[in-house]
Design a protein around this motif. Structure first.
Motif, mmCIF file in Angstrom:
data_model
loop_
_atom_site.group_PDB
_atom_site.id
_atom_site.type_symbol
_atom_site.label_atom_id
_atom_site.label_comp_id
_atom_site.label_asym_id
_atom_site.label_seq_id
_atom_site.Cartn_x
_atom_site.Cartn_y
_atom_site.Cartn_z
ATOM 1 N N ASN A 54 -8.683 -5.388 -5.970
ATOM 2 C CA ASN A 54 -9.215 -4.357 -6.655
ATOM 3 C C ASN A 54 -8.375 -3.620 -7.668
ATOM 4 O OD1 ASN A 54 -11.983 -4.794 -5.923
ATOM 5 N ND2 ASN A 54 -11.304 -3.797 -3.847
ATOM 6 N N TRP A 55 -7.060 -3.397 -6.909
ATOM 7 C CA TRP A 55 -6.095 -2.852 -7.669
ATOM 8 C C TRP A 55 -5.494 -3.426 -9.046
ATOM 9 C CZ3 TRP A 55 -0.754 -4.288 -8.635
ATOM 10 C CH2 TRP A 55 -0.070 -3.402 -9.160
ATOM 11 N N GLY A 75 -8.073 -7.555 -0.335
ATOM 12 C CA GLY A 75 -9.201 -7.273 -1.146
ATOM 13 C C GLY A 75 -8.641 -6.065 -1.704
ATOM 14 N N PHE A 76 -8.028 -5.106 -1.226
ATOM 15 C CA PHE A 76 -7.495 -4.006 -1.724
ATOM 16 C C PHE A 76 -6.612 -4.509 -3.207
ATOM 17 C CE2 PHE A 76 -3.906 -1.039 -2.948
ATOM 18 C CZ PHE A 76 -4.730 0.089 -3.255
ATOM 19 N N GLU A 87 -10.174 8.626 -10.706
ATOM 20 C CA GLU A 87 -10.083 7.324 -11.343
ATOM 21 C C GLU A 87 -9.093 6.530 -10.592
ATOM 22 O OE1 GLU A 87 -12.329 5.675 -12.582
ATOM 23 O OE2 GLU A 87 -11.149 3.802 -12.907
ATOM 24 N N LEU A 88 -7.924 7.287 -10.279
ATOM 25 C CA LEU A 88 -6.682 6.485 -9.874
ATOM 26 C C LEU A 88 -7.037 5.856 -8.449
ATOM 27 C CD1 LEU A 88 -3.710 6.208 -10.193
ATOM 28 C CD2 LEU A 88 -3.344 8.540 -9.045
ATOM 29 N N ARG A 101 -8.710 -3.231 -11.362
ATOM 30 C CA ARG A 101 -9.018 -1.889 -11.944
ATOM 31 C C ARG A 101 -7.993 -1.289 -12.806
ATOM 32 N NH1 ARG A 101 -14.388 0.040 -10.524
ATOM 33 N NH2 ARG A 101 -13.717 2.029 -11.806
ATOM 34 N N CYS A 102 -6.846 -1.728 -12.229
ATOM 35 C CA CYS A 102 -5.546 -0.900 -12.675
ATOM 36 C C CYS A 102 -4.811 -1.800 -13.524
ATOM 37 C CB CYS A 102 -4.634 -0.341 -11.779
ATOM 38 S SG CYS A 102 -5.565 0.628 -10.625
ATOM 39 N N PRO A 141 4.704 -0.544 -8.001
ATOM 40 C CA PRO A 141 4.263 -0.901 -6.372
ATOM 41 C C PRO A 141 4.677 -2.240 -6.106
ATOM 42 C CG PRO A 141 2.452 0.123 -7.444
ATOM 43 C CD PRO A 141 3.503 0.128 -8.733
ATOM 44 N N TRP A 198 2.204 1.734 -3.476
ATOM 45 C CA TRP A 198 1.123 1.989 -4.356
ATOM 46 C C TRP A 198 0.894 3.711 -4.176
ATOM 47 C CZ3 TRP A 198 -4.161 3.580 -3.305
ATOM 48 C CH2 TRP A 198 -4.755 4.011 -4.521
ATOM 49 N N ALA A 255 -9.512 4.263 -7.478
ATOM 50 C CA ALA A 255 -10.775 3.524 -7.818
ATOM 51 C C ALA A 255 -10.462 2.069 -6.792
ATOM 52 C CB ALA A 255 -10.936 3.042 -9.399
ATOM 53 N N PRO A 256 -9.305 1.870 -6.906
ATOM 54 C CA PRO A 256 -9.187 0.363 -5.971
ATOM 55 C C PRO A 256 -9.657 0.809 -4.442
ATOM 56 C CG PRO A 256 -6.996 0.825 -7.285
ATOM 57 C CD PRO A 256 -7.955 2.128 -7.594
ATOM 58 N N VAL A 257 -9.273 1.979 -3.987
ATOM 59 C CA VAL A 257 -9.616 2.564 -2.535
ATOM 60 C C VAL A 257 -11.349 2.449 -2.616
ATOM 61 C CG1 VAL A 257 -9.484 4.167 -0.933
ATOM 62 C CG2 VAL A 257 -7.601 3.620 -2.264
ATOM 63 N N VAL A 303 -13.502 1.164 -4.388
ATOM 64 C CA VAL A 303 -14.000 -0.338 -4.681
ATOM 65 C C VAL A 303 -13.868 -1.029 -3.496
ATOM 66 C CG1 VAL A 303 -14.180 -2.626 -6.164
ATOM 67 C CG2 VAL A 303 -13.856 -0.251 -7.030
ATOM 68 N N THR A 304 -12.688 -0.952 -2.768
ATOM 69 C CA THR A 304 -12.545 -1.543 -1.521
ATOM 70 C C THR A 304 -13.318 -1.271 -0.442
ATOM 71 O OG1 THR A 304 -10.257 -1.909 -2.246
ATOM 72 C CG2 THR A 304 -10.937 -2.274 0.202
ATOM 73 N N LEU A 360 -9.758 0.419 4.544
ATOM 74 C CA LEU A 360 -8.855 -0.365 4.289
ATOM 75 C C LEU A 360 -8.601 -1.660 4.929
ATOM 76 C CD1 LEU A 360 -6.951 2.461 2.078
ATOM 77 C CD2 LEU A 360 -8.837 0.937 1.419
ATOM 78 N N MET A 381 0.900 -1.155 0.027
ATOM 79 C CA MET A 381 0.032 0.071 0.039
ATOM 80 C C MET A 381 0.775 1.225 0.048
ATOM 81 S SD MET A 381 -3.251 1.249 0.168
ATOM 82 C CE MET A 381 -4.194 0.046 0.689
ATOM 83 N N ALA A 410 -8.419 -7.992 4.557
ATOM 84 C CA ALA A 410 -8.804 -6.637 3.941
ATOM 85 C C ALA A 410 -8.021 -6.117 2.943
ATOM 86 C CB ALA A 410 -9.396 -5.832 5.055
ATOM 87 N N LEU A 411 -6.716 -6.141 3.155
ATOM 88 C CA LEU A 411 -5.815 -5.588 2.435
ATOM 89 C C LEU A 411 -5.683 -6.756 1.127
ATOM 90 C CD1 LEU A 411 -3.231 -4.359 4.998
ATOM 91 C CD2 LEU A 411 -4.607 -2.887 3.272
#
Lengths: 232, 232
Positions: free
Chosen positions: B100-101, B96-97, A158-159, B104-105, B162, A101, A161-163, A165-166, A173, A98, B93-94
Motif C-alpha cells: 500500500n505504501w 500488505g502495508f 492523505e499521508l 499510494r506513495c 524509509p 517510514w 493512506a497506506p495505513v 488502506v492496510t 498493521l 515501518m 500483514a506488514l
C-alpha cells in the motif's frame, strides 16, 4: 524485581507524551510486564546521566539498563520471548521499515501539526529548552512553523493512506493482533493526542477506529493517559 | 505441467515492464519455479477474457488460473510453501502495508517521472489506448503531467528515504534475504528502468546497491531484462 521506565512528562507529571516512550509502554503491556514509570523532563539530563543517555525512554530492568526505544524492544523480545513483539525475521525487518517510514515521513508532518502546542504542557524549565532547540532546528519560531497547519491537515491525513488502506483488510498493521509496528504508529498519534486537542483524524477514518482499539487495549492504558486540557 | 504467465510487453515483445508482473516473476524465481511468459498488450483483452481478468499478470498453473499479483503471491505461498515469500502472519500483514505504501506513495511520484516515456516502448495499438486512458485519468497530456519531472526528482529520491534508511542496517527490506516486500519495491523500480533511461537513483544511493543485488538475483533475471534503447 525493580522495573522502572524514565518517561517524558509535562508540567503535570501525569501527562506523558513521548512517541518513543509510548512505543515502550505498549511493548511492556504487550508482554504483560508491569513497570513503574518515573516522570522525566527534557532538562533532567542529570537524572539519567548514569545510564549514558540524554534521552528517554530508559528502561531499568533488574540489573539491566537499556536506552533507546528500539534497543528496549529488542531487549524485551530476547528477555521475554513469549507474546512476540515482532514475529519472524522478516517481520522484524519490515517493522524496521515501518519505524523509518514513521520517523522520516509521518513525524515531520505531525510536527507541523502539533509542535506549537507542546510548550503549553511543559514544565517551566522545559519550555525554554524546547523552544530554543526546536526553533534552532527549524530556523523559525514554533508559531511560524505551524502557521499553515490547517491548510496542511488534508495532506497529513492523505499521508496516512497506506495505513488506512492496510486497515481496510486487517484489524491491525501486524494482522489479526497488534504488535510492535502498530505501537510505532500508535506512539506518533498518541503523542499528538496528549499534547494537542486538534482533531487530526476524521471520526469516520478507519485509522481512528484502529486507534480506538489500541487506546482500549491493555486495560485502556492509552485511553487513561492524561491529555492536555481542552482550555489549554 | 503447464505454467504460463501473461506478461505485459512492449512493441518489442521481449520488453516486459509491468511493475505487477515483475513482482510475480521475482516471486516465481524465488520459489524456484520455471514459467513460460506470454507477451500480452493492453489491447489484448480478448487473449485473457477466458480468465475473467482485463489486466495482467495472469498465471496459469496446471489446472489453476490466478489473476492479480497479490492473489498470485498468496497462491504460490500456499501451493509451494518452501522458500516462503512472506514468513509469519505479521510479516505477511506488514508486506500488505509495504504494497500500500508503494502503490499510494511511490507510484504517483514514479508515474510523474516516467509515464511520458512509456508510449515509446508500446506497440502501435497500445499507444492510443495508453494515452487516452492515462490522459483522461490525469486530466492533461502525458507531456504536461511530466513537465516538472526534473524539478521533482529530488523529492522522488527523498520519498524513498524509509527504504534507504532501512537498507543502512539490513541487506534487504525483508532482512538478510529478499522476500516479497522487496519484490514489490523492485517491481516499481524495474518498471521505470525498462521504459525509461532516466537516472532516477544516484549511483551512490544504497537503494541503487540493493537494486543491483536484486537485478543479479536468480541468474540475473532482472538484469537480463530488455530495456528501452538509449536512443529511443
Amino acid at each position: 524485581m525493580r522495573r522502572e521506565l524514565f518517561d517524558l512528562a509535562g508540567a503535570d507529571s501525569a501527562l506523558r507524551f513521548s512517541p518513543f516512550c509510548w512505543r515502550t509502554r505498549m511493548a511492556l503491556a504487550h508482554k504483560g510486564l508491569r513497570v513503574t514509570t518515573i516522570p522525566w523532563r527534557f532538562t533532567d539530563k542529570a537524572a539519567i546521566a548514569h545510564t549514558g543517555s540524554t534521552q528517554v525512554p530508559v528502561l531499568i530492568d533488574g540489573e539491566r539498563t537499556v536506552v533507546d526505544s528500539s534497543a528496549i524492544a529488542d531487549y524485551l523480545e530476547q528477555a521475554y520471548p513469549e507474546r512476540p513483539l515482532f514475529g519472524c525475521d522478516a517481520a522484524r525487518a519490515l517493522t524496521g521499515f515501518m519505524r523509518n517510514w514513521v520517523e522520516r515521513c509521518v513525524f515531520p508532518a505531525l510536527v507541523e501539526q502539533i509542535v506549537v502546542d507542546i510548550p503549553q504542557v511543559l514544565a517551566p524549565a522545559d519550555v525554554a529548552y524546547f523552544r530554543a532547540t526546536r526553533e534552532k532546528r527549524f530556523g523559525m519560531s514554533l508559531e511560524a512553523y505551524c502557521a499553515s497547519r490547517d491548510a496542511s491537515l488534508p495532506a497529513f491525513r492523505e499521508l496516512l493512506a497506506p495505513v488506512r488502506v492496510t486497515l481496510a483488510s486487517q484489524a491491525y498493521l501486524c494482522g489479526a493482533e497488534p504488535a510492535y509496528a502498530d505501537y510505532i504508529v500508535f506512539g506518533a498519534l498518541q503523542w499528538a493526542r496528549c499534547v494537542s486537542r486538534r482533531e487530526l483524524l476524521a471520526l469516520d477514518d478507519p485509522v481512528s477506529h484502529w486507534l480506538d482499539r489500541l487506546l482500549d487495549a491493555y486495560d485502556g492504558l492509552g485511553r487513561r493517559a492524561v491529555r492536555v486540557g481542552p482550555e489549554a
